[in-house]
Scaffold this active site. Structure first.
Site, PDB file in Angstrom:
ATOM      1  N   ASP A   9       6.047  -5.711   1.256  1.00 51.18           N
ATOM      2  CA  ASP A   9       5.366  -5.938  -0.025  1.00 51.18           C
ATOM      3  C   ASP A   9       4.468  -7.160   0.133  1.00 51.18           C
ATOM      4  O   ASP A   9       4.584  -7.904   1.111  1.00 51.18           O
ATOM      5  CB  ASP A   9       6.413  -6.192  -1.128  1.00 51.18           C
ATOM      6  CG  ASP A   9       5.761  -6.503  -2.475  1.00 51.18           C
ATOM      7  OD1 ASP A   9       4.900  -5.729  -2.909  1.00 51.18           O
ATOM      8  OD2 ASP A   9       6.096  -7.553  -3.074  1.00 51.18           O
ATOM      9  N   SER A  10       3.609  -7.366  -0.862  1.00 47.79           N
ATOM     10  CA  SER A  10       2.755  -8.549  -0.849  1.00 47.79           C
ATOM     11  C   SER A  10       3.570  -9.832  -1.040  1.00 47.79           C
ATOM     12  O   SER A  10       3.039 -10.919  -0.867  1.00 47.79           O
ATOM     13  CB  SER A  10       1.717  -8.447  -1.967  1.00 47.79           C
ATOM     14  OG  SER A  10       2.368  -8.272  -3.207  1.00 47.79           O
ATOM     15  N   TYR A  41      -1.912  -9.383  -3.833  1.00 46.02           N
ATOM     16  CA  TYR A  41      -2.861  -8.380  -3.342  1.00 46.02           C
ATOM     17  C   TYR A  41      -3.663  -7.762  -4.506  1.00 46.02           C
ATOM     18  O   TYR A  41      -4.744  -7.230  -4.304  1.00 46.02           O
ATOM     19  CB  TYR A  41      -2.108  -7.224  -2.654  1.00 46.02           C
ATOM     20  CG  TYR A  41      -1.541  -7.494  -1.280  1.00 46.02           C
ATOM     21  CD1 TYR A  41      -1.495  -8.770  -0.728  1.00 46.02           C
ATOM     22  CD2 TYR A  41      -1.033  -6.439  -0.508  1.00 46.02           C
ATOM     23  CE1 TYR A  41      -0.955  -8.987   0.542  1.00 46.02           C
ATOM     24  CE2 TYR A  41      -0.507  -6.647   0.754  1.00 46.02           C
ATOM     25  CZ  TYR A  41      -0.464  -7.920   1.272  1.00 46.02           C
ATOM     26  OH  TYR A  41       0.066  -8.126   2.515  1.00 46.02           O
ATOM     27  N   GLY A  42      -3.085  -7.821  -5.695  1.00 44.77           N
ATOM     28  CA  GLY A  42      -3.566  -7.005  -6.830  1.00 44.77           C
ATOM     29  C   GLY A  42      -4.987  -7.215  -7.296  1.00 44.77           C
ATOM     30  O   GLY A  42      -5.558  -6.348  -7.932  1.00 44.77           O
ATOM     31  N   CYS A  72       4.907  -2.124  -2.248  1.00 45.61           N
ATOM     32  CA  CYS A  72       3.813  -2.682  -3.050  1.00 45.61           C
ATOM     33  C   CYS A  72       2.961  -1.544  -3.635  1.00 45.61           C
ATOM     34  O   CYS A  72       2.404  -0.734  -2.882  1.00 45.61           O
ATOM     35  CB  CYS A  72       2.965  -3.578  -2.166  1.00 45.61           C
ATOM     36  SG  CYS A  72       1.590  -4.336  -3.027  1.00 45.61           S
ATOM     37  N   ASN A  73       2.854  -1.507  -4.942  1.00 46.70           N
ATOM     38  CA  ASN A  73       2.036  -0.463  -5.584  1.00 46.70           C
ATOM     39  C   ASN A  73       0.577  -0.587  -5.162  1.00 46.70           C
ATOM     40  O   ASN A  73      -0.098   0.412  -4.918  1.00 46.70           O
ATOM     41  CB  ASN A  73       2.120  -0.591  -7.107  1.00 46.70           C
ATOM     42  CG  ASN A  73       3.407  -0.058  -7.666  1.00 46.70           C
ATOM     43  OD1 ASN A  73       3.463   1.051  -8.169  1.00 46.70           O
ATOM     44  ND2 ASN A  73       4.477  -0.831  -7.568  1.00 46.70           N
ATOM     45  N   THR A  74       0.091  -1.827  -5.092  1.00 41.34           N
ATOM     46  CA  THR A  74      -1.312  -2.049  -4.750  1.00 41.34           C
ATOM     47  C   THR A  74      -1.611  -1.513  -3.347  1.00 41.34           C
ATOM     48  O   THR A  74      -2.568  -0.748  -3.153  1.00 41.34           O
ATOM     49  CB  THR A  74      -1.635  -3.553  -4.845  1.00 41.34           C
ATOM     50  OG1 THR A  74      -1.325  -4.009  -6.171  1.00 41.34           O
ATOM     51  CG2 THR A  74      -3.075  -3.832  -4.533  1.00 41.34           C
ATOM     52  N   GLU A 151       7.205 -13.762 -12.213  1.00 37.92           N
ATOM     53  CA  GLU A 151       7.517 -14.747 -11.164  1.00 37.92           C
ATOM     54  C   GLU A 151       7.967 -16.080 -11.749  1.00 37.92           C
ATOM     55  O   GLU A 151       8.797 -16.778 -11.173  1.00 37.92           O
ATOM     56  CB  GLU A 151       6.305 -14.958 -10.244  1.00 37.92           C
ATOM     57  CG  GLU A 151       5.990 -13.730  -9.439  1.00 37.92           C
ATOM     58  CD  GLU A 151       5.725 -13.973  -7.955  1.00 37.92           C
ATOM     59  OE1 GLU A 151       5.575 -15.115  -7.533  1.00 37.92           O
ATOM     60  OE2 GLU A 151       5.668 -12.955  -7.240  1.00 37.92           O
ATOM     61  N   CYS A 183       3.978  -1.352 -10.832  1.00 42.94           N
ATOM     62  CA  CYS A 183       3.852  -2.647 -10.147  1.00 42.94           C
ATOM     63  C   CYS A 183       5.269  -3.152  -9.898  1.00 42.94           C
ATOM     64  O   CYS A 183       6.142  -3.000 -10.753  1.00 42.94           O
ATOM     65  CB  CYS A 183       3.088  -3.632 -11.036  1.00 42.94           C
ATOM     66  SG  CYS A 183       2.994  -5.295 -10.339  1.00 42.94           S
ATOM     67  N   THR A 184       5.448  -3.775  -8.727  1.00 45.33           N
ATOM     68  CA  THR A 184       6.786  -4.237  -8.333  1.00 45.33           C
ATOM     69  C   THR A 184       7.438  -5.158  -9.351  1.00 45.33           C
ATOM     70  O   THR A 184       8.658  -5.195  -9.474  1.00 45.33           O
ATOM     71  CB  THR A 184       6.681  -5.024  -7.013  1.00 45.33           C
ATOM     72  OG1 THR A 184       5.581  -5.949  -7.114  1.00 45.33           O
ATOM     73  CG2 THR A 184       6.467  -4.104  -5.838  1.00 45.33           C
ATOM     74  N   HIS A 185       6.602  -5.940 -10.066  1.00 44.89           N
ATOM     75  CA  HIS A 185       7.162  -6.968 -10.941  1.00 44.89           C
ATOM     76  C   HIS A 185       7.585  -6.443 -12.318  1.00 44.89           C
ATOM     77  O   HIS A 185       8.345  -7.097 -13.023  1.00 44.89           O
ATOM     78  CB  HIS A 185       6.132  -8.077 -11.151  1.00 44.89           C
ATOM     79  CG  HIS A 185       5.895  -8.914  -9.936  1.00 44.89           C
ATOM     80  ND1 HIS A 185       5.435  -8.392  -8.756  1.00 44.89           N
ATOM     81  CD2 HIS A 185       6.051 -10.240  -9.723  1.00 44.89           C
ATOM     82  CE1 HIS A 185       5.314  -9.361  -7.864  1.00 44.89           C
ATOM     83  NE2 HIS A 185       5.678 -10.486  -8.422  1.00 44.89           N
TER      84      HIS A 185
HETATM   85  N1  DGL Z   1       3.313  -6.128  -5.317  1.00 44.41           N
HETATM   86  C1  DGL Z   1       2.150  -5.937  -6.149  1.00 44.41           C
HETATM   87  C2  DGL Z   1       2.155  -4.507  -6.716  1.00 44.41           C
HETATM   88  O1  DGL Z   1       3.172  -3.865  -6.822  1.00 44.41           O
HETATM   89  C3  DGL Z   1       2.094  -6.950  -7.277  1.00 44.41           C
HETATM   90  C4  DGL Z   1       1.792  -8.366  -6.824  1.00 44.41           C
HETATM   91  C5  DGL Z   1       0.456  -8.508  -6.141  1.00 44.41           C
HETATM   92  O2  DGL Z   1      -0.591  -8.434  -6.815  1.00 44.41           O
HETATM   93  O3  DGL Z   1       0.460  -8.685  -4.923  1.00 44.41           O
HETATM   94  O4  DGL Z   1       1.111  -4.004  -7.057  1.00 44.41           O
END
Ligand code: DGL
Length: 272
Positions: A9-10, A41-42, A72-74, A151, A183-185
Site C-alpha cells: 500500500d502507499s 498516492y491519491g 491501495c485503491n489508488t 490518520e 479507499c484504505t482509510h
Molecule cells: N491507500 C490510498 C488508497 O486506498 C489512500 C492513501 C493515499 O492517497 O495514498 O487509495
C-alpha cells in the site's frame, strides 16, 4: 505452498486490508510493504503512481511471495494492471472485489463510490461495475479529507461528521442504496459514514471483499499454506517493511490493524 503472501500500500492504510487477510488466512505468512516515505498516492499522476507501484511490486517479488495483494485503491485503480503484465505471479487489487460485491448488493441499481482523486478520476470502479451489469448507475465522488482525518485519529469527532455530511450530501440526494468505501482509510470512518448515509444504504468494504477473493484464488490454485488445514492451526509470521522511519508507522499501524505491530524494517525503495 508455504511461501508468503505479499501485500502493499502507499502507507499504513493497507493494514485495513491486511487485517482482513490475517483474519481469513491466519496461518499464512505475510510480507507487508507500506510506502510511507512517498505517501500519499491519491493526489498524484498516473505516471508517478505507476512507477511507485512497479517498485513496490519488485520489492515484494524479491521476497519470493506466492501471490500479491495491492491493498491501495489508488494503485489498484490506476497502475496495477499495467505493472502486473510484466509478471507471471498472480496479483489482485481491491477494485474488482469491491465492484463485484456492490453489484450483487444493490437492489435499486444505484451505487456510490468514494475514494481519492486519482481513484475517482480513473473511473475504474464504475467501469468494473458496468462490466458486471451495465444497467447499474454509478455515482463517484472524491473525499480526500477522509484520509488525513483517519490518520490523525479524527474518528468520532464533530468535525469529521460535518465534513462527511458536506461530502456525502450529493450521494444522499441521488438515492444510492450501496456505497463502496473505495479507499484504505475509509473503513476507519465507517461508523460516521453509515450514520450520515442512514440505514437504507449498505457500505461495502473493498478490503474485506478482497481478503475473501484472495482466499478463493489461493484455494482454487492450490496455493494455500498447508498449515491452514492443520489442527491446531499455527499462526503465520507477519513481517512489515516501510520506506521511512518505522517510528512513524508503528503507532498508526496499531490503530489501523487493531493490534500492535513489531518486526518493522526500513527499506530504500528507490533502489527497486
Ligand atoms: N491507500 C490510498 C488508497 O486506498 C489512500 C492513501 C493515499 O492517497 O495514498 O487509495
Amino acid at each position: 505452498m508455504d511461501a508468503p503472501i505479499g501485500i502493499f500500500d502507499s502507507g499504513v492504510g493497507g493494514l485495513t486490508v491486511a487485517r482482513e487477510v490475517f483474519k481469513l488466512l491466519p496461518s499464512e505468512d505475510v510480507v507487508y510493504f507500506g510506502d510511507v516515505g512517498r505517501y500519499p498516492y491519491g493526489g498524484r499522476s498516473k505516471e508517478i503512481i505507476t512507477n511507485f507501484t512497479a517498485q513496490d511490486i519488485a520489492f515484494l517479488v524479491e521476497h519470493n511471495v506466492k501471490f500479491i495483494i495491492c491493498a491501495c485503491n489508488t494503485a489498484s485503480a490506476v497502475a496495477l494492471d499495467e505493472v502486473a503484465r510484466n509478471y507471471k505471479i498472480k496479483m489482485i487489487g481491491v477494485i474488482k472485489p469491491g465492484a463485484q460485491a456492490a453489484a450483487e448488493q444493490t437492489s435499486n441499481g444505484r451505487v456510490g463510490v468514494i475514494g481519492t482523486h486519482a481513484t475517482i478520476s480513473s473511473n475504474t470502479y464504475a467501469r468494473m461495475i458496468h462490466d458486471i451489469n451495465p444497467d447499474i448507475k454509478v455515482f463517484s465522488l472524491a473525499c480526500p479529507l477522509f484520509v488525513p482525518l483517519a490518520e490523525e485519529g479524527y474518528i468520532d469527532r464533530e468535525a469529521t461528521y460535518l465534513i462527511a455530511k458536506d461530502y456525502l450530501q450529493t450521494m444522499h440526494d441521488v438515492g444510492i442504496d450501496t456505497l463502496i468505501l473505495g479507499c484504505t482509510h475509509y473503513p476507519l470512518l465507517a461508523k460516521v459514514i453509515a450514520e450520515v448515509m442512514g440505514n437504507k444504504v449498505t457500505l461495502i468494504d473493498s478490503g474485506e471483499e478482497t481478503a475473501r477473493a484472495a482466499y478463493m484464488i489461493l484455494a482454487e490454485d492450490g496455493l494455500l499454506n498447508p498449515r491452514m488445514s492443520q489442527k491446531p492451526a499455527r499462526q503465520g509470521e507477519h513481517r512489515f517493511f516501510v520506506s521511512d522511519v518505522p517510528e512513524k508507522f508503528s503507532p498508526l499501524a496499531t490503530r489501523f490493524l487493531g493490534e500492535p505491530v513489531d518486526k518493522i524494517t526500513r527499506v530504500d525503495i528507490s533502489g527497486y
